[in-house]
Write an enzyme that holds these catalytic residues in place. Structure first.
Site, PDB file in Angstrom:
ATOM      1  N   SER A 172       0.821  -1.215   0.000  1.00  0.00           N
ATOM      2  CA  SER A 172       0.000   0.000   0.000  1.00  0.00           C
ATOM      3  C   SER A 172       0.851   1.259   0.000  1.00  0.00           C
ATOM      4  O   SER A 172       0.502   2.254  -0.644  1.00  0.00           O
ATOM      5  CB  SER A 172      -0.940   0.016   1.211  1.00  0.00           C
ATOM      6  OG  SER A 172      -1.927  -0.970   1.063  1.00  0.00           O
ATOM      7  N   CYS A 173       1.951   1.236   0.703  1.00  0.00           N
ATOM      8  CA  CYS A 173       2.827   2.412   0.760  1.00  0.00           C
ATOM      9  C   CYS A 173       3.458   2.678  -0.604  1.00  0.00           C
ATOM     10  O   CYS A 173       3.609   3.836  -1.008  1.00  0.00           O
ATOM     11  CB  CYS A 173       3.886   2.238   1.837  1.00  0.00           C
ATOM     12  SG  CYS A 173       3.160   2.135   3.489  1.00  0.00           S
TER      13      CYS A 173
END
Length: 157
Positions: free
Chosen positions: A47-48
């Site tokens: 996600s990052c």
């Protein structure tokens, strides 16, 4: 979480990676114009990476609109140097292992992973004026379309 209209205490120091070099800076010195601060957890995670990929793809657009971009995580400066090169990130990456920004933004939250609870920075984004006044807050980041989320956030500022 700090709300729009409040002034963030920006007098803390962080290690930053900017233009391929690492140095220490007072956070307030990064606020040379309106600034978008995007908080994420860790380099090289699903996600990052999506969150930063979205920012990197639209960084020039935000710069043209008059905004600096700063992405903050607990990663080290060395990790940020490698990450910036790998992801072709042109904006500032800040290393904040002590959650100084999250504390200043009153955005330290309880998290849970593998049945363990701990405190950490909220994945959030903040739009700051040059003097540290909060103009807008995205309390929950949408990693895959983060740039679109930020465009919506700054549209009426």
């Amino acid at each position: 979480m700090i709300s729009p209209g409040k002034k963030l205490n920006a007098k803390f120091k962080l290690k930053i990676v900017q233009d391929g070099t690492e140095r220490e800076a007072v956070f307030a010195d990064l606020l040379t114009r309106r600034t978008i601060v995007s908080v994420y957890m860790k380099n090289n995670t699903g996600s990052c990476d999506k969150q930063n990929d979205s920012l990197a793809a639209h960084a020039a657009e935000f710069a043209k609109a008059g905004y600096n971009l700063v992405a903050i995580s607990r990663d080290t400066g060395g990790s940020h140097l490698k990450y910036a090169a790998k992801k072709k990130i042109a904006y500032t990456l800040a290393s904040d292992p002590d959650d100084l920004f999250a504390k200043a933004a009153d955005s330290v939250v309880e998290k849970s992973m593998y049945g363990r609870t701990f405190l950490g920075p909220a994945r959030a984004a903040f739009v700051l004026e040059k003097d540290g006044t909060v103009l807008a807050v995205a309390g929950k980041v949408r990693p895959a379309d983060h740039a679109a989320q930020l465009r919506d956030l700054i549209r009426d500022l």
